[in-house]
Design an enzyme around this catalytic site. Structure first.
Site, short mmCIF file in Angstrom:
data_model
loop_
_atom_site.label_atom_id
_atom_site.label_comp_id
_atom_site.label_asym_id
_atom_site.label_seq_id
_atom_site.Cartn_x
_atom_site.Cartn_y
_atom_site.Cartn_z
N LYS A 133 22.61 36.12 -16.64
CA LYS A 133 21.60 36.01 -16.25
C LYS A 133 20.18 36.84 -16.55
O LYS A 133 18.85 36.94 -15.80
CB LYS A 133 21.49 36.60 -14.78
CG LYS A 133 22.49 35.92 -13.66
CD LYS A 133 22.41 35.76 -11.78
CE LYS A 133 23.22 35.62 -11.55
NZ LYS A 133 23.20 35.12 -9.89
N LYS A 189 30.75 26.82 -15.39
CA LYS A 189 30.98 26.67 -13.46
C LYS A 189 29.43 25.76 -12.84
O LYS A 189 28.42 25.92 -13.49
CB LYS A 189 30.85 27.60 -13.27
CG LYS A 189 31.01 28.24 -12.03
CD LYS A 189 30.77 30.27 -11.74
CE LYS A 189 29.32 30.26 -11.79
NZ LYS A 189 29.27 31.70 -11.24
N LYS A 214 25.07 26.73 -8.03
CA LYS A 214 23.68 26.58 -7.21
C LYS A 214 22.02 26.83 -7.72
O LYS A 214 21.73 26.25 -7.48
CB LYS A 214 23.82 26.96 -5.95
CG LYS A 214 23.85 28.42 -6.04
CD LYS A 214 24.35 29.17 -4.40
CE LYS A 214 24.30 30.80 -4.41
NZ LYS A 214 26.22 31.24 -4.71
#
Ligand code: TYM
Length: 335
Positions: A113, A194, A197
Site C-alpha cells: 500500500k 489477489k 476491491k
C-alpha cells in the site's frame, strides 16, 4: 467443541468482492451458530488511506448490510462499527507502544500500500497494531480471514505474547481460521494477483452487488491459462485453478467433482456454467441486501452490536490498563 470466541472485520473501502465473501464472510456465517461471534466494519482502518466522508458513510452502511444479507443473524452474532466502540482506538494506541518499527516494516500489506507513494500516513504503518487490539479486546480464539491476513495474525500473536510476558497473563493467543479452498481468490485479469476491491479495473473482480449480466461478462472475459483442460494446478495453471476454487465455493462441490464433471470439455463450457453458479449464489444475498437497506434496520442492529461489544471490550481494556500500571480513575460514590 466448547464455545469459542470468534472475531473478524472487513474494511468499508470500495465494493466488497467475491474474494471477501469466499475468504471471510462465508466462514463468519458458518461459525455464528456454534460460537460466540463478533463481526465488525473496521472504519478506523479504512481511514489509514485518504477517504471521502460521504463515501465512507455509504460504504460503512453497505458493508454492515452485506453482513446481514450474507446470512449473519444479529440475534447470534454482534455486528458493529469499530468506531462505535472506543476501546479499539485506546487499546490500538497501547499496542502501538508495544510494536517495533522493524516488525511493522516487514508487513507485506504495508509494503504494497505504501509502494511508490511520496507521503505515507503513519496510520497505515501502525495499522497492524490496531488490528491486534481489535482481536485481543475480545479474548478471541478464532479469527476467520483470508490468506492475506495471516501475517497480521502472526504479529497479533507476537504482540499478545510480548504483553503477557511483560505484564502478566492477560491476552488469549488467537488462531487464524482460513478456508481450505479459496483462501486467496485471484484477480480475473491476472492469476498471480489477489482479487481486490481497491483495484482500478472493475473487470478484475466480481463485486457482491454486480448485476447478473456484469458477472456473466466478467467471467466470460476472465483470463485463462494456455491449454483447455479443467484441472486444478495452482502452480502451473493459476487462472483456471482460481476459477475452479470460485466454482467450488459457490456450488458446494469439491474440486475433484468439478474436475470429473468437466473432463474433456473446454474452458468455454466451464466458464458459462461458472457464471450461472456465481449468479445463483449471489442472487439471494442481493435480494436480502436490497430489503435490508430499504428497511432502515441497520442503525439499530449496529447499536445493539456496539453495546454487546463494548461490554466485553471495556473489561479487557480495564485489565490491560491495570496490568500496565495506569492509575485507575477514582469512582465517586453516589448519594
Ligand atoms: P479486508 O477488508 O482487506 O478484507 C476482508 C476479509 O476478506 C479477505 N479477503 C480475501 N480472501 C480471499 N481472497 C481474496 N482475494 C480476498 N480479499 C480479501 C481478507 O483476508 C479479510 O479476511 N486487516 C483486515 C481487516 C481487519 C481485521 C481486523 C480482520 C481489521 N481488524 C481484526 C480480522 C480481525 C483487512 O484489511 O481486511
Amino acid at each position: 467443541m466448547s464455545k469459542l470466541r470468534v472475531l473478524s472485520g472487513i474494511q468499508p473501502s470500495g465494493k466488497l468482492t467475491l474474494g471477501n465473501y469466499i475468504g471471510a464472510m462465508k466462514n463468519f456465517v458458518a461459525l455464528q451458530h456454534e460460537h460466540d461471534c463478533f463481526f465488525m466494519v473496521v472504519d478506523l482502518h479504512a481511514v489509514t488511506v485518504p477517504q471521502e466522508p460521504a463515501a465512507l458513510r455509504e460504504q460503512s452502511e453497505a458493508v454492515a448490510a452485506l453482513f446481514v444479507a450474507a446470512g449473519l443473524d444479529p440475534a447470534h452474532a454482534a455486528i458493529f462499527m469499530q468506531s462505535h466502540v472506543s476501546a479499539h482506538a485506546e487499546l490500538g494506541w497501547l499496542m502501538t507502544t508495544l510494536s517495533y518499527m522493524g516488525e511493522l516494516e516487514r508487513m507485506t500489506q504495508f509494503k504494497d500500500k505504501s509502494e511508490g507513494k511520496e507521503a505515507i500516513g503513519a496510520g497505515l504503518f501502525v495499522y497492524p497494531s490496531l488490528m491486534a487490539a481489535d482481536i485481543l479486546l475480545y479474548n478471541t480464539n478464532l479469527v476467520p480471514v483470508g490468506d492475506d491476513q495471516k501475517q497480521h495474525l502472526e504479529l497479533t500473536r507476537d504482540l499478545a505474547g510480548r504483553f503477557n510476558y511483560r505484564f502478566g497473563e492477560t491476552f488469549v493467543i488467537p488462531e487464524p481460521y482460513i478456508p481450505k479452498v479459496g483462501a486467496r481468490i485471484m484477480s480475473l485479469d491476472d492469476g498471480t494477483k489477489k482479487m481486490s476491491k481497491s483495484s482500478p479495473n472493475a473487470g478484475s473482480y466480481i463485486a457482491l452487488l454486480d448485476t447478473p449480466d456484469e458477472i456473466r461478462k466478467k467471467i466470460a472475459r476472465a483470463k485463462t491459462d494456455t491449454g483447455r483442460d479443467i484441472v486444478f494446478d495452482a502452480q502451473n495453471k493459476p487462472e483456471i485453478s482460481n476459477l475452479m476454487s470460485i466454482y467450488a465455493q459457490c456450488s458446494g462441490q469439491s474440486l475433484e467433482q468439478i474436475q470429473a464433471a468437466y473432463e474433456g470439455q473446454g474452458y468455454g463450457a466451464f466458464k458459462k456454467d461458472l457464471a450461472e453458479v456465481v449468479v445463483g449464489a449471489l442472487a439471494p444475498l442481493q435480494a436480502k441486501y436490497n430489503e435490508i437497506r430499504s428497511s432502515g434496520a441497520i442503525g439499530e442492529i449496529l447499536q445493539a452490536g456496539a453495546e454487546r461489544a463494548s461490554a466485553v471490550a471495556e473489561q479487557t481494556l480495564a485489565k490491560v490498563k491495570e496490568a500496565m500500571g495506569f492509575l485507575p480513575p477514582v469512582r465517586r460514590r453516589k448519594g
